[in-house]
Design an enzyme around this catalytic site. Structure first.
Site, PDB file in Angstrom:
ATOM      1  N   ASP A 199      14.746  11.119  62.667  1.00  0.00           N
ATOM      2  CA  ASP A 199      15.604  10.176  63.366  1.00  0.00           C
ATOM      3  C   ASP A 199      14.834   9.536  64.522  1.00  0.00           C
ATOM      4  OD1 ASP A 199      18.427   9.202  63.759  1.00  0.00           O
ATOM      5  OD2 ASP A 199      18.133  10.158  65.710  1.00  0.00           O
ATOM      6  N   GLU A 264      12.678   7.063  60.570  1.00  0.00           N
ATOM      7  CA  GLU A 264      13.551   5.922  60.864  1.00  0.00           C
ATOM      8  C   GLU A 264      12.963   5.151  62.036  1.00  0.00           C
ATOM      9  OE1 GLU A 264      18.034   5.021  62.575  1.00  0.00           O
ATOM     10  OE2 GLU A 264      16.870   6.737  63.271  1.00  0.00           O
TER      11      GLU A 264
END
Length: 539
Positions: A199, A264
């Site tokens: 993330d 990401e």
């Protein structure tokens, strides 16, 4: 030997909303295990689990308070092990979301760090003194609105949070923090995990000198929480030190067989594509990266071509992952509705496009059903960002509502209790059982198209050659030495015709006709043309 992830289709599971096995209204690991055969039936290769770790759930698990245990709402470590074993039996790899840039403010590390300025973890988070007037150390904004700094009275300092104030950022400039994070990754690799979805992978390091950001070039229109977009965010993310940390994490992963890291990239536009290229360049950083580049409102040939072509030019040896939907953005069938002949037609067109792109492919739970964004009422919201800024911000709850399995069952078979987010009639109309019974459903189309991609090496390994056609046509050829497919897509509601020069046949999934030398595509039509090395398309 070719790595498994290069040809993979990855299926994202949002655990809270996939299947509840206990009746408490929240999905869990045993529920996922129960439904793994559905995922395997699609022909995908891997599942990605959004966060399942111990968390107060302020940001639905993206605020982690224990990196090495399962949150009780999802089950136990034993439940995780059973799920992992069953997935492997079905031929599915498993990766989990690792939220490393920040923790929960309930994490023991932060609880200790905030006590005073001299404790052993005092420098594990980003702390800074107020300016002489008491204002925050920099002008940085949080993604969720307001300053990216929260004042802590006990220490008399501010701490950095790029997201919610309950999500303090770790100080990756401290090598002890890096070592601790690497230890948590090793814990899951030792348990048999196949990799990580990282993330906010470009947020690990901040500018050590705490310089304020300049204003965004050209200015930005401000809507609700988009204060963040008013700055050129050059000091609060995208630091060079990120790459050095990723090299350490990659070195750890390379000690195991078949591990994959996908990061990401939290940026927009061309910068997003540039970062994807930078972060996957060579063999010592990320295995692949994906961004929000295709998760926005843009739906035109120039945009899709620009994303893929930009990555190819920036990192010819890198690997992208392309997705149209995830847990943070409105579902693409709804997002692109203005371009759709019908919900079903845009769902199938999007699937055909995505499965033809060069790179790894990601799909989000319910996408295989052509699922729509759920319209939420204020009193139904759980997303703190939406609650704070309603109605200017609709939030992320609309794409996170539960999977619908059986249109006749309570809550469409998701739970025997009260679901944490509502199950509404427009979503139930897309249930798995209804689509299984309909031969030409979106669900069957996904299976067919994924199978088509996997049965044609040129679709997984072939290079892309672009064909110049006027808007709204997107066309390119995917080719290996002995196999060629030309992929043609009509990104509008109006029919389009093309002239085909050379010998070609329609093959695989298609929504078009080929008569003599004329290819006709209805609104949202698409075609895969098999041919020899030479074929020409003209408008």
């Amino acid at each position: 030997m070719r790595e498994w992830w290069r040809d993979a289709v990855i299926y994202q599971i949002y655990p809270r909303s996939f299947q509840d096995s206990t009746g408490d209204g929240v999905g869990d690991l045993n529920g996922i295990t129960q439904r793994l055969e559905h995922i395997a039936s699609l022909g995908v290769d891997c599942i990605w689990l959004s966060p399942i770790f111990t968390s107060p759930q302020a940001d639905m698990g993206y605020d982690v308070s224990n990196y090495t245990d399962i949150d009780p709402i999802f089950g136990t470590l034993d439940d995780f092990d059973r799920m992992l074993a069953r997935a492997h039996e079905l031929g599915l790899k498993v990766i989990t979301d690792q939220v490393l840039s920040h923790t929960s403010d309930q994490h023991p590390w932060f609880i200790e760090s905030r006590k005073d300025r001299t404790n052993p973890k005092a420098d594990w988070y980003v702390w800074a003194d107020p300016k002489p007037d008491g204002s925050p150390p920099t002008n940085w904004h949080s993604h969720f609105g307001g300053p990216a700094w929260e004042f802590e009275a006990v220490r008399g300092q501010y701490y950095l949070h790029n997201f919610l104030s309950q999500q303090p950022d770790l100080n990756f400039h401290n090598p002890d923090v890096v070592d601790a994070i690497l230890d948590t990754a090793k814990f899951w690799l030792d348990r048999g995990l196949d990799g990580f979805r990282l993330d906010t992978v470009n947020y690990y390091f901040h500018d050590k000198h705490l310089r304020s950001n300049p204003a965004a070039k050209g200015g930005r229109q401000v809507m609700a929480t988009d204060l963040y977009g008013m700055q050129d965010n050059i000091h609060n993310k995208n630091q060079l030190e990120n790459l050095a940390f990723l090299e350490q994490l990659r070195a750890l992963c390379d000690q195991y067989d078949g591990i994959m890291m996908v990061g990401e990239v939290g940026d927009m536009g061309q910068r997003s594509i540039d970062l994807m290229a930078e972060y996957t360049k060579g063999s010592s950083r990320l295995h692949m990266a994906y961004s929000f580049a295709m998760l926005g409102p843009d739906f035109n040939p120039k945009h899709f071509r620009g994303c893929i072509e930009g990555f190819q030019k920036g990192a010819p040896d890198g690997q992208p992952e392309w997705s149209f939907s995830n847990h943070d953005v409105p579902r693409h069938v709804t997002r692109w509705a203005e371009h759709a002949v019908s919900d079903e037609s845009i769902a199938k067109l999007a699937c055909a496009m995505l499965m033809s792109f060069e790179g790894t492919i990601g799909i989000y739970q319910g996408e295989e059903l052509g699922q729509l964004e759920t319209v939420m009422k204020f009193e139904e919201l759980t997303d703190l960002q939406a609650i704070r800024y309603w109605p200017g911000v609709k939030g992320r709850d609309g794409c996170r509502t539960p999977m619908v399995w059986d249109h006749k069952a309570d809550n469409a078979g998701f739970t025997a209790g009260t679901p944490w987010l509502p199950v509404k009639a427009p979503q139930v109309a897309h249930s798995v059982d209804l689509q299984e019974a309909q031969n030409d459903s979106v669900l069957h189309f996904y299976r067919q198209t994924i199978g088509f991609r996997k049965s044609h090496p040129c679709m997984t390994r072939g290079k892309t050659a672009w064909i110049d056609l006027p808007d709204p046509m997107l066309a390119f050829t995917r080719s290996t030495a002995d196999q060629h497919l030309t992929c043609v897509f009509n990104l509008s509601k109006a029919p389009q015709t093309l002239t085909v020069t050379g010998t070609a046949t329609l093959t695989g999934p298609q929504h078009a006709t080929l008569a003599d030398s004329t290819l006709t595509l209805p609104g949202n039509g698409f075609a895969f043309l098999g041919h020899s090395a030479t074929l020409k398309l003209t408008a």
